[in-house]
Design an enzyme around this catalytic site. Structure first.
Site, PDB file in Angstrom:
ATOM      1  N   ARG A   1     -15.883  -5.276   5.190  1.00  0.00           N
ATOM      2  CA  ARG A   1     -14.964  -6.409   5.068  1.00  0.00           C
ATOM      3  C   ARG A   1     -15.587  -7.664   5.674  1.00  0.00           C
ATOM      4  NH1 ARG A   1      -9.969  -4.884   3.353  1.00  0.00           N
ATOM      5  NH2 ARG A   1      -8.610  -6.265   4.499  1.00  0.00           N
TER       6      ARG A   1
ATOM      7  N   ASP B   1       0.861  -1.180   0.000  1.00  0.00           N
ATOM      8  CA  ASP B   1       0.000   0.000   0.000  1.00  0.00           C
ATOM      9  C   ASP B   1       0.894   1.226   0.000  1.00  0.00           C
ATOM     10  OD1 ASP B   1      -2.328  -1.406   0.081  1.00  0.00           O
ATOM     11  OD2 ASP B   1      -2.518  -1.357   2.264  1.00  0.00           O
ATOM     12  N   GLU B   2       0.362   2.328  -0.524  1.00  0.00           N
ATOM     13  CA  GLU B   2       1.207   3.518  -0.622  1.00  0.00           C
ATOM     14  C   GLU B   2       1.589   4.076   0.744  1.00  0.00           C
ATOM     15  OE1 GLU B   2      -1.665   6.547  -2.362  1.00  0.00           O
ATOM     16  OE2 GLU B   2      -2.787   4.718  -1.966  1.00  0.00           O
TER      17      GLU B   2
ATOM     18  N   ASP C   1      -7.971  -7.751  -0.957  1.00  0.00           N
ATOM     19  CA  ASP C   1      -6.888  -8.483  -0.286  1.00  0.00           C
ATOM     20  C   ASP C   1      -7.417  -9.704   0.461  1.00  0.00           C
ATOM     21  OD1 ASP C   1      -8.243  -6.778   1.387  1.00  0.00           O
ATOM     22  OD2 ASP C   1      -6.508  -6.226   2.589  1.00  0.00           O
TER      23      ASP C   1
END
Ligand SMILES: *[C@@H]1O[C@H](CO)[C@@H](O)[C@H](O)[C@H]1NC(C)=O
Ligand SMILES: CC(=O)N[C@H]1CO[C@H](CO)[C@@H](O)[C@@H]1O
Length: 727
Positions: free
Chosen positions: A680, A545-546, A634
């Site tokens: 999620r 991830d950034e 993910d």
């Protein structure tokens, strides 16, 4: 006289040579499938489809056969309809359908093979239930010939697959007894006999129960690998016998083998309405013995289990025994075993001859303990990969047909007969086995290509405003890694990325490329994060991830561990799933516990093959769930890898914080959003429903570098930075 003899000798040797030539030819073809092991296997490539096609053409000119009885793929099948991915058109349901056939259709319609457009279809599947063609059965569908004639794309049956479990009826139970002309259609049928079966055209199916689940399926029941197998019984069978008529002889004779000690073979004549009228002199005694044993207990406590033919060649026993991990001993002469064109049954079953019944005890006593263990393990592998659900049986059927289409890539025997199995091996992905993450250890090789990883940084938060922003610092950190090959920025933000001059400079050997994610996120809404990409030249992908925070050492350690476990996700931040009894649903938590089942792909290494599986193999329903929430990809990746490997991911050195704290007050990270979490949770439940079971596997393993936290000088340690940031 002398001349005549010589002449005969000449003819005989010519015949022998011809046999040796053509026979050897075929044997070599078969060898390609069978020699899937050890050193020889390591060199074997996927068998090219083109070559076989060429061979087929040379042997016989391609003529339309007069009779469908001699169908082959090059004569009865229009391969020109099959381009790209295998597309299957399922006709609308027509007429009554049994629960089993409804499951077949439902599995197909939800699958990635399904297409709504018949003009694009390579294969057609009937909406008419043809599973049970016994006219005495309640599931028998009437007027099938008329219904077939009304099908718009029938075309004599070409490119159609007809599923069938039962044909014929009392007293003959004949294999031709379908009650309609399937023409040039491919027959996928149970109880196929060697003589009727059209090799490399038809498919032999296992007989499965009405209760067989559509998806998921029970795991194999052999939990322990006790060696040698010290089971109470050596050979067992408990079942009906018919007294008279076809298929009754074998079962009627089983009592000869029954010794009440290690061979338990009990039968009953007590079935059907009028058994008393039909009974013979042994029935009463047999029934008494029969009642002394329980089927389930026999299955679990016997090393071998007899699978005699029933009225038809196949029986339910086969799958029951396979699941139980009881090595099947087949007594069904000329039965074509399920999927036997690809499955090497020699590794999992014994064949006995119905005519030589009395030799069976000797046969089973002659098998050594090592072979028994290997066979038992193979029963479990085959059960879980190809048989435990209707979906698997149907998909296996389709994959076998796909491999037979001229010009298509095929898997070899090892791919079909070892973990993780053919259903999760995309043959078009690569033409060498070492390009996949699965067989490297068995082959003793490492992945082809450079000994390095590609870092893939997914950027959706927008352009960094500051030269010391987390993204830029992350790039700097990663570019100092010993194993970095290339850094890819997947830019997934509506606003354009910053100009090249603003990005940190990386060493000359570490190119940095910026990819526009919108180009790689085609219509279906498949996440760009896991798209296969030509610039990923290494087997290993480090997905980031950034706003991830990772040191070069952590990247290197993850990669080093991954090399030992190339089929798993190896990374830092972990999560757990659990069953929430109060809600009756799966829960998702980031709470720190001993256990975990998910390693977030915000900082994880895995094999690039999973990009292909994610994009091309997952059913559209799952992609849709991810696209709708713009979240959960993910978790889906973790479900996918767990489904393929049946193993948990690997978590590395504990670290409290892997995300950089937000730099500015306005930073809108989805992680600060409470809805994010609920989403999620609901994703997790959707995934479990579509897979048909919860694929995630829990683990407690955590891997730390050598000497981690040991009271020695930091200079002696290999990954020194980890020590400083890990907590
Ligand atoms: C970069 O590495 C240093 C340690 O070398 C670490 O403290 C820092 O958190 C890392 N930064 C990012 C953004 O990964
Ligand atoms: C008689 C006998 O050995 N029974 C065993 C059969 O297998 C089950 C489960 O493996 C055991 O619990 C029984 O004791």
């Amino acid at each position: 006289m002398q001349a005549k003899k010589r002449y005969l000798l000449l003819v005989a040797s010519c015949a022998f040579l011809a046999c040796a030539y053509f026979g050897g030819y075929r044997a070599r073809g078969a060898g390609g499938r069978a020699s899937g092991e050890g050193a020889a296997g390591a060199r074997a490539f996927w068998r090219g489809g083109a070559e076989e096609e060429e061979r087929g053409r040379r042997r016989r000119p391609s003529l339309r056969p007069l009779s469908p009885a001699s169908c082959r793929m090059d004569t009865c099948f229009e391969a020109s309809k099959c381009r790209g991915e295998l597309a299957v058109y399922v006709y609308p349901s027509e007429g009554p359908a049994s629960p089993s056939y409804r499951k077949v259709l439902s599995a197909l319609r939800q699958s990635r093979y399904a297409t709504d457009d018949p003009s694009r279809a390579c294969l057609f599947v009937l909406g008419i239930d043809t599973l049970d063609r016994d006219p005495l059965s309640p599931d028998f569908v009437h007027n099938v010939p008329q219904r077939l004639q009304r099908l718009p794309f029938w075309n004599g049956g070409r490119n159609h697959v007809v599923f069938n479990l039962y044909s014929g009826t009392w007293p003959e139970y004949s294999e031709e007894g379908l009650g309609f002309d399937a023409g040039y259609a491919i027959l996928a049928r149970a109880s196929a006999s060697v003589s009727r079966f059209r090799p490399l055209f038809d498919i032999s199916l296992p007989l499965f129960h009405k209760q067989h689940p559509e998806k998921g399926g029970e795991p194999g029941a052999a939990v322990d690998n006790n060696f040698p197998a010290d089971k109470r019984y050596l050979l067992a069978f408990k079942g009906k016998r018919y007294v008279h008529g076809i298929g009754s002889e074998t079962r009627n004779s089983l009592w000869h083998l029954h010794n009440e000690r290690d061979l338990v073979l009990v039968t009953t004549c007590r079935h059907g309405k009028s058994w008393r009228n039909m009974k013979d002199e042994r029935c009463d005694e047999d029934n008494r013995e029969y009642d002394r044993y329980e089927y389930e207990v026999l299955l679990q406590n016997s090393t071998f289990c007899l699978v005699p033919r029933g009225r038809r060649l196949g029986s339910f026993r086969f799958l029951e025994v396979l699941q139980a991990g009881c090595v099947p001993v087949l007594l069904s002469n000329s039965w074509r075993l399920p999927f036997s064109s690809v499955i090497d049954w020699n590794k999992a079953v014994l064949w006995a001859d119905e005519r030589l019944l009395l030799q069976v005890p000797e046969l089973v006593r002659s098998v050594g303990a090592a072979r028994i263990l290997a066979m038992r393990q193979q029963t479990q592998l085959l059960w879980e990969q190809y048989f435990s659900s209707i979906e698997k049986i149907v998909f296996t059927t389709l994959e076998i047909i796909a491999e037979r289409i001229p010009g298509r890539a095929r898997r070899d025997a090892l791919a079909w007969n070892s973990a993780p199995g053919a259903l999760v091996t995309l043959p078009q992905y690569a033409d060498t086995r070492d390009a996949y993450p699965f067989w490297l250890e068995a082959m003793g090789t490492s992945p082809p290509g450079p000994n390095a990883f590609t870092a893939l940084i997914y950027c959706q938060l927008g352009a960094p405003t500051h030269p010391t922003s987390p993204l830029y610092r992350l790039i700097k950190n990663i570019s100092r890694s010993r194993y970095i090959h290339r850094i890819l920025i997947m830019w997934a933000n509506d606003r354009p990325p910053p100009p090249r001059s603003r990005w940190p400079s990386t060493p000359y050997s570490v190119p940095l490329d910026i990819i526009d994610a919108s180009v790689y996120s085609p219509g279906m809404g498949i996440s760009a994060r896991f798209q296969p990409h030509a610039l990923i030249e290494t087997a290993a992908v480090l997905q980031l991830d950034e706003d991830a925070s990772l040191t070069a050492d952590e990247a290197d350690f993850a990669y080093t561990v991954w090399k030992d476990f190339p089929d798993r996700i190896v990374g830092y931040p972990a999560r757990t799933h659990f069953w929430d009894d109060a809600k009756g649903a799966w829960g998702y938590t980031s709470r720190w516990t001993n256990e975990y089942s998910i390693v977030l792909t915000g900082a994880a290494v895995y094999h690039r093959y999973y990009h292909d599986l994610y994009t091309r193999w997952l059913p559209p329903l799952l992609h849709k769930a991810v696209a709708q929430t713009n979240n959960c990809e993910d978790i889906l990746m973790n479900c996918l890898v767990a489904h393929v490997t049946r193993r948990p991911p690997l978590k590395l050195t504990q670290r409290k914080q892997y995300k950089e704290p937000p730099q500015t007050a306005g930073a809108r990270s989805p992680w600060n959003d409470p809805d994010h979490f609920i989403q999620r949770q609901s994703c997790l439940n959707t995934f479990a429903a579509v897979f048909g079971y919860m694929p995630l596997v829990r683990s407690r393993v955590r891997l730390d570098p050598m000497l981690f936290k040991d009271p020695v000088s930091n200079l002696r340690k290999k990954y020194r930075q980890i020590e400083l940031v890990g907590s």
